[in-house]
Design a protein around this motif. Structure first.
Motif, PDB file in Angstrom:
ATOM      1  N   GLY A  53     -44.561  11.526 -20.667  1.00 13.42           N
ATOM      2  CA  GLY A  53     -43.611  11.000 -21.640  1.00 13.42           C
ATOM      3  C   GLY A  53     -42.707   9.938 -21.034  1.00 13.42           C
ATOM      4  N   ASP A  54     -41.794   9.445 -21.842  1.00 12.89           N
ATOM      5  CA  ASP A  54     -40.863   8.389 -21.435  1.00 12.89           C
ATOM      6  C   ASP A  54     -39.483   8.982 -21.211  1.00 12.89           C
ATOM      7  OD1 ASP A  54     -43.037   6.813 -22.018  1.00 12.89           O
ATOM      8  OD2 ASP A  54     -42.180   5.972 -23.855  1.00 12.89           O
ATOM      9  N   TYR A  55     -38.767   8.443 -20.231  1.00 18.85           N
ATOM     10  CA  TYR A  55     -37.397   8.904 -20.001  1.00 18.85           C
ATOM     11  C   TYR A  55     -36.605   7.818 -19.278  1.00 18.85           C
ATOM     12  CZ  TYR A  55     -39.204   9.849 -15.312  1.00 18.85           C
ATOM     13  OH  TYR A  55     -39.785   9.709 -14.085  1.00 18.85           O
ATOM     14  N   TRP A  56     -35.280   7.845 -19.495  1.00 16.09           N
ATOM     15  CA  TRP A  56     -34.373   6.920 -18.820  1.00 16.09           C
ATOM     16  C   TRP A  56     -34.097   7.444 -17.417  1.00 16.09           C
ATOM     17  CZ3 TRP A  56     -33.639   2.282 -20.688  1.00 16.09           C
ATOM     18  CH2 TRP A  56     -33.804   2.075 -22.050  1.00 16.09           C
ATOM     19  N   LYS A  72     -36.321   2.575 -17.921  1.00 14.82           N
ATOM     20  CA  LYS A  72     -37.033   3.644 -18.633  1.00 14.82           C
ATOM     21  C   LYS A  72     -38.419   3.737 -18.009  1.00 14.82           C
ATOM     22  CE  LYS A  72     -36.921   4.738 -23.136  1.00 14.82           C
ATOM     23  NZ  LYS A  72     -37.106   4.575 -24.593  1.00 14.82           N
ATOM     24  N   HIS A  80     -42.229   5.161 -18.049  1.00 12.76           N
ATOM     25  CA  HIS A  80     -43.274   5.584 -18.968  1.00 12.76           C
ATOM     26  C   HIS A  80     -44.321   6.313 -18.136  1.00 12.76           C
ATOM     27  CE1 HIS A  80     -41.397   2.816 -21.809  1.00 12.76           C
ATOM     28  NE2 HIS A  80     -41.421   1.910 -20.842  1.00 12.76           N
ATOM     29  N   GLU A  98     -31.958   8.229 -14.275  1.00 10.03           N
ATOM     30  CA  GLU A  98     -30.566   8.526 -13.939  1.00 10.03           C
ATOM     31  C   GLU A  98     -30.202   7.912 -12.590  1.00 10.03           C
ATOM     32  OE1 GLU A  98     -28.372  10.457 -15.778  1.00 10.03           O
ATOM     33  OE2 GLU A  98     -29.864  10.615 -17.378  1.00 10.03           O
ATOM     34  N   THR A 140     -44.590  12.122 -10.562  1.00  5.90           N
ATOM     35  CA  THR A 140     -44.864  11.524 -11.869  1.00  5.90           C
ATOM     36  C   THR A 140     -46.126  10.675 -11.784  1.00  5.90           C
ATOM     37  OG1 THR A 140     -43.644   9.484 -11.474  1.00  5.90           O
ATOM     38  CG2 THR A 140     -42.398  11.332 -12.381  1.00  5.90           C
TER      39      THR A 140
END
Length: 159
Positions: A141-144, A135, A137, A146, A53
């Motif tokens: 894109g953005d994602y929570w 979260k 960034h 896990e 990422t």
């Protein structure tokens, strides 16, 4: 004639959940105040970029008072397992960027084995049980985030 003196020292768990950064040097100095403790172990976690990422930032959310209580309980569990002189846990919340400090765990103890074990125990439990949500960034894109199976496996060694 000999005199026996018994001193009872109360050890407390100090917890902070905050947006502000912290000073590892200041935290270490505070943990080093007990002359009965010959070991101070500290851990400071940083926001890191992962290989797959392009992390721009991370936002950490929490429920005030619930998070503090959970961190305090984790610290209390460490106190019940090892003889410790001091426990300090700091976790930051809000928006953080790569290389910023995110968490601090500091342990003072008479002996290094207890200090190292308690610090690892606290981090393992914190990663699994603290009510904090992350979260990420990224450029994509953005994602929570896990829960990681490696974090869940790490906690099993303490059961």
């Amino acid at each position: 004639m000999s005199v026996s003196v018994s001193v009872s020292v109360s050890v407390s768990v100090s917890v902070a959940v905050q947006q502000a950064n912290f000073s590892v040097a200041d935290e270490y100095a505070a943990l080093s105040q007990n002359p009965q403790c010959g070991a101070v172990v500290t851990f400071s976690g940083l926001v890191r970029e992962l290989a797959d990422t392009q992390l721009q930032a991370m936002t950490l959310e929490h429920y005030p008072s619930m998070t503090e209580r959970a961190l305090h309980d984790i610290g209390q569990q460490a106190l019940s397992r090892w003889q410790l002189g001091a426990v300090r846990i700091i976790h930051r919340v809000g928006r953080l960027t790569p290389n910023e400090q995110i968490v601090f765990v500091g342990i003072a103890s008479a002996h290094r084995d207890a200090a190292f074990a308690a610090a690892q125990f606290i981090m393992d439990y914190l990663k699994n049980q603290a009510p904090l949500w992350k979260k990420e960034h990224t450029a994509a894109g953005d994602y929570w985030v896990e829960a990681k199976t490696t974090d869940q496996a790490a906690i099993k060694r303490w059961l």
